[in-house]
Design a protein around this motif. Sequence first.
Motif, mmCIF file in Angstrom:
data_model
loop_
_atom_site.group_PDB
_atom_site.id
_atom_site.type_symbol
_atom_site.label_atom_id
_atom_site.label_comp_id
_atom_site.label_asym_id
_atom_site.label_seq_id
_atom_site.Cartn_x
_atom_site.Cartn_y
_atom_site.Cartn_z
ATOM 1 N N GLU A 53 -3.791 -1.763 8.701
ATOM 2 C CA GLU A 53 -4.391 -1.225 9.937
ATOM 3 C C GLU A 53 -5.098 -2.210 10.676
ATOM 4 O O GLU A 53 -5.278 -2.202 11.939
ATOM 5 C CB GLU A 53 -5.398 -0.067 9.483
ATOM 6 C CG GLU A 53 -4.804 1.109 9.081
ATOM 7 C CD GLU A 53 -6.098 2.279 8.370
ATOM 8 O OE1 GLU A 53 -7.037 1.847 8.428
ATOM 9 O OE2 GLU A 53 -5.345 3.663 8.337
ATOM 10 N N LEU A 54 -5.456 -3.296 9.941
ATOM 11 C CA LEU A 54 -6.123 -4.253 10.494
ATOM 12 C C LEU A 54 -4.976 -5.178 11.592
ATOM 13 O O LEU A 54 -5.128 -5.302 12.880
ATOM 14 C CB LEU A 54 -6.466 -5.386 9.730
ATOM 15 C CG LEU A 54 -7.223 -6.718 10.300
ATOM 16 C CD1 LEU A 54 -8.386 -6.545 11.183
ATOM 17 C CD2 LEU A 54 -7.313 -8.063 9.104
ATOM 18 N N ILE A 55 -3.678 -5.258 11.143
ATOM 19 C CA ILE A 55 -2.745 -5.730 11.802
ATOM 20 C C ILE A 55 -1.990 -4.620 13.303
ATOM 21 O O ILE A 55 -2.262 -5.296 14.341
ATOM 22 C CB ILE A 55 -1.409 -6.103 11.136
ATOM 23 C CG1 ILE A 55 -1.834 -7.088 9.878
ATOM 24 C CG2 ILE A 55 -0.139 -6.393 12.054
ATOM 25 C CD1 ILE A 55 -0.520 -7.108 9.085
ATOM 26 N N LYS A 56 -2.163 -3.490 12.870
ATOM 27 C CA LYS A 56 -1.711 -2.460 13.866
ATOM 28 C C LYS A 56 -2.983 -2.691 14.859
ATOM 29 O O LYS A 56 -2.561 -2.364 16.166
ATOM 30 C CB LYS A 56 -1.724 -1.420 13.124
ATOM 31 C CG LYS A 56 -0.524 -1.299 12.377
ATOM 32 C CD LYS A 56 0.912 -1.275 13.224
ATOM 33 C CE LYS A 56 1.260 -0.174 13.986
ATOM 34 N NZ LYS A 56 2.487 -0.481 14.693
ATOM 35 N N ASP A 57 -4.156 -2.741 14.499
ATOM 36 C CA ASP A 57 -5.382 -2.486 15.593
ATOM 37 C C ASP A 57 -5.260 -3.778 16.644
ATOM 38 O O ASP A 57 -5.374 -3.446 17.653
ATOM 39 C CB ASP A 57 -6.470 -2.783 14.898
ATOM 40 C CG ASP A 57 -7.812 -2.446 15.866
ATOM 41 O OD1 ASP A 57 -7.768 -1.719 16.726
ATOM 42 O OD2 ASP A 57 -8.528 -3.379 15.732
#
Length: 296
Positions: free
Chosen positions: A113-117
């Motif tokens: 989720e950190l990467i996708k954000d």
Amino acid sequence: MNDKEYQRAFSKGVEFLENKNYKKAQKLLAECYLEKKNFRTNFFLFQACYGQGDFKEARRLGKEYLTEYLSDNKKLDLLILAGMMAEDVIGTYKLYSHFRKYMNTTEKKHFFELIKDEESKIDVKRTLELKKSLLYCGSFPRMRQRRVLQDSYSLPLADFREVAPKILCDKNVHQFIKVSILDDLRQVEDSREAPYLFVDDKLYQIKPSELHVFEETKLFSALKYQIISEQNDNNDLLRWNEIKLKLSLLYPFEEKFIGNFRKVKELLMLENMQNYSDADQNLARKLEKLLVEWSG
């Protein structure tokens, strides 16, 4: 720099870092890191580079002690953010694919989720431009093809995966570009079947996620050992790097095409060519030509 000078510079660098004077901290801590490389100094310097906005250098530093960053989730957060801010989106996804197998479900979800954000913040117009450049990569000169490949690593993963298969079967794209993209797709575990135009000018259907790691074959290890160990001058590593590049052009069929060790060694070094078939000689000369084109 003696020990006393080192300690003085290190303490001052840390003080600058704590006061958010990142430029001065980066200068002093870089000098200390050159003097004594260790993870403690590495991470202080990483933070200085990160605070200074030098994300590419921060990412490079993090990779030097990757195991230590992977063992601390807060440090890994920063390394992932540095990679995304350095516009190395594909490299960050490759890193995630590497470490996710060692993590629990909660950790996997957090880092994904950190990467996708961060990925969601990528400029749409820039993405369209990069996709177009990658799609028409084959129409550019070799040097520009290399730049297009590097630029494409800042694409969102879905966009990279959309265009990449089209590059793999483009006869006008240099083989080194195709090999690089194929390995990128392997590392992000792309399981789709894609057509791959090999150096023999034939199309093969390949699933990147099922491919082997180039540097982990017995052929690679044996060839590296013999070429480096038999050289008696300072050109051993240069010779090996040249041979390794030629061998990589045969990926992922290197063992299938020239699996015999003696054969692969002589053909890649253009030695005793008269002992081999016309097909083998033509392949060896084509690899040489591709290497010269790439280096030129």
